[in-house]
Design an enzyme around this catalytic site. Structure first.
Site, short mmCIF file in Angstrom:
data_model
loop_
_atom_site.label_atom_id
_atom_site.label_comp_id
_atom_site.label_asym_id
_atom_site.label_seq_id
_atom_site.Cartn_x
_atom_site.Cartn_y
_atom_site.Cartn_z
N HIS A 47 0.83 -1.21 0.00
CA HIS A 47 0.00 0.00 0.00
C HIS A 47 0.86 1.25 0.00
O HIS A 47 0.55 2.24 -0.69
CB HIS A 47 -0.91 -0.02 1.23
CG HIS A 47 -1.72 1.22 1.42
ND1 HIS A 47 -1.41 2.16 2.37
CD2 HIS A 47 -2.81 1.68 0.76
CE1 HIS A 47 -2.29 3.15 2.30
NE2 HIS A 47 -3.14 2.89 1.34
N GLU A 50 2.05 1.82 -3.48
CA GLU A 50 0.97 2.37 -4.32
C GLU A 50 0.91 3.89 -4.18
O GLU A 50 0.76 4.61 -5.16
CB GLU A 50 -0.35 1.73 -3.91
CG GLU A 50 -1.58 2.34 -4.57
CD GLU A 50 -2.73 2.52 -3.59
OE1 GLU A 50 -3.33 3.61 -3.59
OE2 GLU A 50 -3.03 1.57 -2.84
N HIS A 51 1.02 4.39 -2.96
CA HIS A 51 1.04 5.84 -2.74
C HIS A 51 2.24 6.49 -3.41
O HIS A 51 2.11 7.55 -4.04
CB HIS A 51 1.06 6.14 -1.24
CG HIS A 51 -0.28 6.13 -0.58
ND1 HIS A 51 -0.83 7.24 0.00
CD2 HIS A 51 -1.19 5.14 -0.43
CE1 HIS A 51 -2.02 6.95 0.50
NE2 HIS A 51 -2.25 5.67 0.26
N GLU A 120 4.73 11.21 2.32
CA GLU A 120 3.67 10.23 2.14
C GLU A 120 3.52 9.33 3.36
O GLU A 120 2.42 8.84 3.63
CB GLU A 120 3.94 9.39 0.89
CG GLU A 120 2.69 8.85 0.23
CD GLU A 120 1.72 9.94 -0.20
OE1 GLU A 120 0.51 9.65 -0.27
OE2 GLU A 120 2.16 11.08 -0.45
N GLU A 127 -4.08 8.12 7.34
CA GLU A 127 -5.07 7.19 6.80
C GLU A 127 -5.33 6.05 7.78
O GLU A 127 -6.48 5.64 7.99
CB GLU A 127 -4.60 6.64 5.46
CG GLU A 127 -5.59 5.75 4.76
CD GLU A 127 -5.09 5.24 3.41
OE1 GLU A 127 -5.82 4.46 2.77
OE2 GLU A 127 -3.97 5.61 3.00
#
Length: 420
Positions: A47, A50-51, A120, A127
């Site tokens: 994940h 992906e960011h 990020e 998140e």
């Protein structure tokens, strides 16, 4: 509809479906690299990567990545699941080459700059915090952990805070090297697309990639368990799961029809008995999720602390009742809902591209739609009752509870009610 498949010499797969009458197309690359492919020390890195894909490449800054697609009115995004990470875009017909060029760029040329990693990292930690503050999100992660303890399938997709806080540039590079090879990638495109043109673009963009060894995942092990997390919330959140078929199991359609009849809509048994007749909750549903080699039939409800025990007991009773008196009308309705959902979804090029990629990943082919519909139609009332019996009595179970749950029955108590 015109469906075509192609494989490049290095193993990179391409699947396209032209949808006449459309002016737009959905294109993307699905990578067999999700949470399931991580080691415990890597949990959350798929994940994270992906960011980072959108944070800049050797040819484009983060802003240029966004502007290149949005300047032509398109849309670009990505997601990570337990079995795949997908990078996709929706654009007009003439902009398909641009979209594929951008997707190839973020996949093959990410800069992974240290400063951007730190930025990020903060976004992802926020998140994670947001997910932890959302009860009907976090409870499904806990349910997954209880269903597959000490197994990659049981780990959260976002990863634990302590792991995410310490990933390095080298960690990200190592994960790319291990999992982002051509044999792990599927380019899927649907809508206003030309297969031969897509193949030529793929050859130019991905044809020089070197093949990498396939990553062997651990076979799924649904063991089951219970997690109770008391908290002063307005509602008690209840999630119950049972082991059910994976995508490759011939009974997958039976499982999905059963879940629909049990709790898939307003006419379903759980909705009618628990919400409409007794008023015990606002939201309750059942669904059958599937992976390559395992699946979970999940029931979720949110209710008050005082009504949770009754809701849990009636849920088990309705599951048991379905094994003996599931009617042909209910099965027919569930079949119709399933076929309508499939066919309506395929009117969207984005949904169609995702389905193409998923089927190629599972079967290395796309079964004709008529074949899928025929398998749905072949499920009988007897099949559903037999499956309902296994869910009600034999299937391993997992339970997750969150909120004011002191009065909630334990998994052992629910198991006793199943056996009674």
């Amino acid at each position: 509809m015109t469906l075509n498949q192609h494989r490049l010499p290095n193993g990179f797969r391409i699947v396209t479906e032209e949808m006449p009458g459309l002016a737009s197309a959905s294109v993307g690359v699905w990578v067999t690299a999700g949470a399931r492919h991580e080691t415990p020390a890597q949990n959350g890195i798929a994940h994270f990567l992906e960011h980072m894909a959108f944070k800049g490449t050797k040819r484009r800054t983060a802003l240029q990545i966004a502007e290149s697609i949005e300047d032509v009115g398109g849309y670009i995004n990505a997601y990570t699941s337990r079995e795949v990470t997908a990078y996709y875009a929706r654009v007009l017909r003439n902009d398909v080459p641009l979209a594929l060029d951008v997707i190839a760029d973020i996949l093959l040329n990410p800069t992974l700059e240290e400063a951007e990693i730190e930025v990020e990292r903060g976004v992802i930690l926020q998140e994670i915090g947001q997910a932890l503050d959302t009860p009907d999100d976090v409870i499904f992660d806990w349910l997954q952990e209880e269903a597959y303890p000490d197994h990659p399938m049981g780990r959260t997709i976002l990863g634990p805070t302590e792991r995410v806080a310490n990933f390095t540039r080298r960690d990200l590079q190592d994960f790319i090297k291990q999992h982002y090879g051509p044999e792990q990638m599927i380019l899927a495109a649907a809508g206003a697309v030309d297969h031969e043109a897509i193949v030529k673009l793929a050859e130019d963009l991905f044809g020089d990639m070197e093949a990498t060894p396939a990553f062997a995942v651990d076979a799924a092990r649904f063991l089951g368990g219970e997690r109770r997390q008391p908290k002063a919330l307005e509602q008690a959140h209840f999630a119950l799961a049972f082991e059910s078929p994976g995508y490759r199991d011939e009974t997958i359609y039976t499982a999905q029809i059963y879940a629909s009849a049990l709790g898939g809509g307003m006419s379903s048994r759980l909705f009618q008995e628990i919400r409409e007749n007794r008023g015990l909750c606002y939201s309750i549903f059942a669904q059958a999720g599937a992976y390559a080699d395992t699946g979970m039939t999940t029931i979720y409800a949110g209710t008050s602390a005082s009504q949770l025990p009754q809701l849990a007991e009636i849920t088990i009773d309705e599951m048991k009742r379905a094994a003996s008196d599931m009617s042909p009308a209910e099965v027919a309705r569930a079949r119709a809902q399933m076929k309508a959902g499939l066919l309506m979804g395929l009117e969207s090029p984005s949904n169609r591209a995702e389905r193409l990629a998923r089927l190629v990943q599972i079967w290395d082919r796309v079964p004709p739609l008529e074949e899928t519909v025929a398998m749905i139609d072949a499920v009988t009332t007897g099949d559903v009752r037999e499956f309902a019996q296994s869910m009600a009595s034999a299937a391993p179970a997992a339970l997750a509870l969150y909120g004011p749950i002191d009065a909630a029955p334990s998994l052992a108590q629910l198991q006793e009610r199943r056996a009674a």
